[in-house]
Scaffold this motif. Sequence first.
Motif, PDB file in Angstrom:
ATOM      1  N   THR A 162       0.846  -1.192   0.000  1.00 32.14           N
ATOM      2  CA  THR A 162       0.000   0.000   0.000  1.00 32.14           C
ATOM      3  C   THR A 162       0.884   1.245   0.000  1.00 32.14           C
ATOM      4  N   ASP A 163       0.572   2.201  -0.855  1.00 27.67           N
ATOM      5  CA  ASP A 163       1.444   3.359  -1.004  1.00 27.67           C
ATOM      6  C   ASP A 163       1.069   4.519  -0.076  1.00 27.67           C
ATOM      7  N   LYS A 164       0.261   4.241   0.944  1.00 31.05           N
ATOM      8  CA  LYS A 164      -0.086   5.284   1.896  1.00 31.05           C
ATOM      9  C   LYS A 164      -0.260   4.663   3.281  1.00 31.05           C
ATOM     10  N   LYS A 191       7.498   3.551   6.116  1.00 34.93           N
ATOM     11  CA  LYS A 191       8.895   3.325   6.456  1.00 34.93           C
ATOM     12  C   LYS A 191       9.189   1.851   6.762  1.00 34.93           C
ATOM     13  N   GLY A 192       8.609   0.963   5.956  1.00 36.69           N
ATOM     14  CA  GLY A 192       8.862  -0.464   6.106  1.00 36.69           C
ATOM     15  C   GLY A 192       7.870  -1.200   6.982  1.00 36.69           C
ATOM     16  N   PHE A 193       7.194  -0.498   7.875  1.00 41.87           N
ATOM     17  CA  PHE A 193       6.189  -1.128   8.724  1.00 41.87           C
ATOM     18  C   PHE A 193       4.849  -1.169   7.975  1.00 41.87           C
ATOM     19  N   TYR A 247       7.135  -5.940   9.211  1.00 39.17           N
ATOM     20  CA  TYR A 247       8.161  -4.987   8.810  1.00 39.17           C
ATOM     21  C   TYR A 247       8.945  -5.599   7.661  1.00 39.17           C
ATOM     22  N   ASP A 248       9.187  -4.816   6.601  1.00 38.99           N
ATOM     23  CA  ASP A 248       9.892  -5.316   5.430  1.00 38.99           C
ATOM     24  C   ASP A 248      10.616  -4.143   4.770  1.00 38.99           C
ATOM     25  N   ASP A 249      11.948  -4.192   4.759  1.00 34.91           N
ATOM     26  CA  ASP A 249      12.717  -3.132   4.105  1.00 34.91           C
ATOM     27  C   ASP A 249      13.359  -3.598   2.804  1.00 34.91           C
ATOM     28  N   GLY A 250      12.910  -4.776   2.311  1.00 37.80           N
ATOM     29  CA  GLY A 250      13.459  -5.310   1.078  1.00 37.80           C
ATOM     30  C   GLY A 250      14.645  -6.224   1.271  1.00 37.80           C
ATOM     31  N   ARG A 251      15.289  -6.138   2.439  1.00 35.48           N
ATOM     32  CA  ARG A 251      16.428  -7.001   2.733  1.00 35.48           C
ATOM     33  C   ARG A 251      16.146  -7.942   3.884  1.00 35.48           C
ATOM     34  N   GLN A 252      15.260  -7.554   4.760  1.00 34.67           N
ATOM     35  CA  GLN A 252      14.874  -8.383   5.892  1.00 34.67           C
ATOM     36  C   GLN A 252      13.430  -8.059   6.251  1.00 34.67           C
ATOM     37  N   GLY A 253      12.742  -9.036   6.787  1.00 32.76           N
ATOM     38  CA  GLY A 253      11.347  -8.814   7.120  1.00 32.76           C
ATOM     39  C   GLY A 253      10.837  -9.827   8.119  1.00 32.76           C
ATOM     40  N   VAL A 254       9.778  -9.436   8.825  1.00 30.97           N
ATOM     41  CA  VAL A 254       9.113 -10.316   9.773  1.00 30.97           C
ATOM     42  C   VAL A 254       7.627  -9.990   9.749  1.00 30.97           C
ATOM     43  N   GLU A 255       6.791 -11.002   9.914  1.00 27.97           N
ATOM     44  CA  GLU A 255       5.336 -10.796   9.857  1.00 27.97           C
ATOM     45  C   GLU A 255       4.638 -11.703  10.853  1.00 27.97           C
ATOM     46  N   VAL A 256       3.600 -11.148  11.489  1.00 26.77           N
ATOM     47  CA  VAL A 256       2.723 -11.908  12.376  1.00 26.77           C
ATOM     48  C   VAL A 256       1.327 -11.903  11.759  1.00 26.77           C
TER      49      VAL A 256
END
Length: 636
Positions: A162-164, A191-193, A247-256
């Motif tokens: 989502t871009d917003k 910002k990745g979140f 959270y995902d910054d393109g290099r690392q990420g975690v999701e619940v």
Amino acid sequence: MQKNMITTAMLFAFSSALYATENVTQSEALAPIYVYSAYATPVNEDQTASSVTVLTEKDFAERDATYVSDVLKTVPSVAIGASGGRGAITSLFLRGANSNQTAVFIDGVRVNDIGSGGFDFGGLTLSNIDRIEVLRGEQSALWGSDAMGGVVYITTKTGLHTDKPFNVDFNVGMGSKGTYDASATVSGSNKGFYYAFSGDSHSTKNISALSEHRFYYRAEDGRTYQTGGATERDKFHRDGVSAKLGYDDGRQGVEVLASHSSQTVHTDPYLLSQEATADNYSRTRQDLLKLSGYYGTEQDLLKHHFSVSKVKTKVDNHSSDSNETRGKRINGSYQLDINFDREGEITQGLSLLADYQKTKFDSLNFIDKETKAFTEKSIAAEYRLFSKADHSLSLSGRYVDNSKYKNAFVGRIAGAYRLSDNLKAHASFGSAIHNPSLIDFYGWYGSYAANPNLKPEKSVGGEFGLLLESNDKAHQLDVTYFARKVEDLISATRTQSINLEGKSRIKGVEVAYNGKITDDLSAYANYTYTQTKDSNGQALLRRPKHMANLGLAYHITEALGANVNVNYVGKRIDTIYPARVKMPSYTLVSLGANYQVTPNLNVYANLNNLFDKKYESVAGYGQYGRTLYVGLKGSF
């Protein structure tokens, strides 16, 4: 006659589309579509060597679908058997496989029934679903047991792209038979979140589970059997909530991920004479929890993935034989991607996987009251090669250690070769296993005996196909031959599950077209021929020999759109105990229209079963006649 008309229409669509390729300039290039189920890592759909269909929200709308089963029935080699209206038990038969021989995943979590091994699509709506992939053929090397016929891989909505920071999507609708639906998703990223919170509710007064209309069927032994005569409506209600945080910054990420659903469906008693006095219903509640993450990118030498999940299911059946069941599945997995050749004309990679799964199941209907459990541990590997010349090769294998059954190894090889700019060949060959379910192994009630001597089903199969496409890839025609041999096929008798001696055989052909005929007109069409024989030479139940689908979507104006869909299901065999009866073919037509009121609001209407066809997809159980559905959806 109906089959010939549909086949003619499909061939006309193919020839018209190929002609249009030379006469239409596309306004923009088609966006790439990625497939998440065919390999251990996401791959562009154009590079896949397997037969896979990807369905998005655009397809859901253009195919007049509100439930997952509505859109799945339009996919090649998919046969749907529904034991009544909305919410009733609805099974999927993929490429002639049994309904429990297809693995179903939602957001990467296996959701096949913990007791029977199948999956009931009856109450699963499209409310919170972003896309569906249907991967066909032996897939146990990557996805483990159950993936003999293929994989249905469902992804729900997320705020990741989502871009917003704040967005609301909603959909409300109402229709015939006292049907009301509402759903909403609040999502966003910053910002990745990212986050996504969804809720939905669905209810209908429905139709009778047993058929209202009279049907007469001829059995294989020449006798005639009758169904129908029900009058009571069997209502259905479902609620669901879910949450994704990550959270995902393109290099690392975690999701619940957490979700809960609850549905209640009313059914008819076995004896029609008790319909007015018996109030049979079942309530199913499911809770899903998943934690997943990754570290690294496709451009790094190493990329790590992990996932842990838990699915809990509780079913309460209220009838003259009331019972309750409890199930729990815990899964943990780790994957290491080794991208050892990332640049140049050829790219190569290797993925190593490890999985652990523990399944528990309990029911008041077991004679032995101890909790029943299986444990399965497995390791797998997949090698991938892709070239810029559009050739590909993959090799995969899995070793399975099961606590109840003999350890097994399954493997698969798949490849594609670009013969010319407009022609591509693809093929695959693999083996698969399907372990007996907990009910097969432990029995059910006192009258359905346990069979601890059951052996896992084993299959070998493959496919070969040719893909013909236009230069701009706006038109694609794929013709694929497939075949499978199944050893020790599990069959349910009146008293217990048994292995059939010998080999069951399945073969067939899929013809599928997808195209953008003009900037305003798009089409899809497919035809499937399937021949099935068990080891005794009998056709497998509820597998039509012929199936076909045809759909057109047209933008009349920039704001107004319309579509038409045709679904043909051919003759097949079913049972009305104790006989095998011959079911006739049927054709359904649906119309749809939508209007973009504002950039954020869309109103739509679907007229399903336009000609009010009376039919049964499962012998004895009712299906909807002509119905109207209207809705409003929007995004802010």
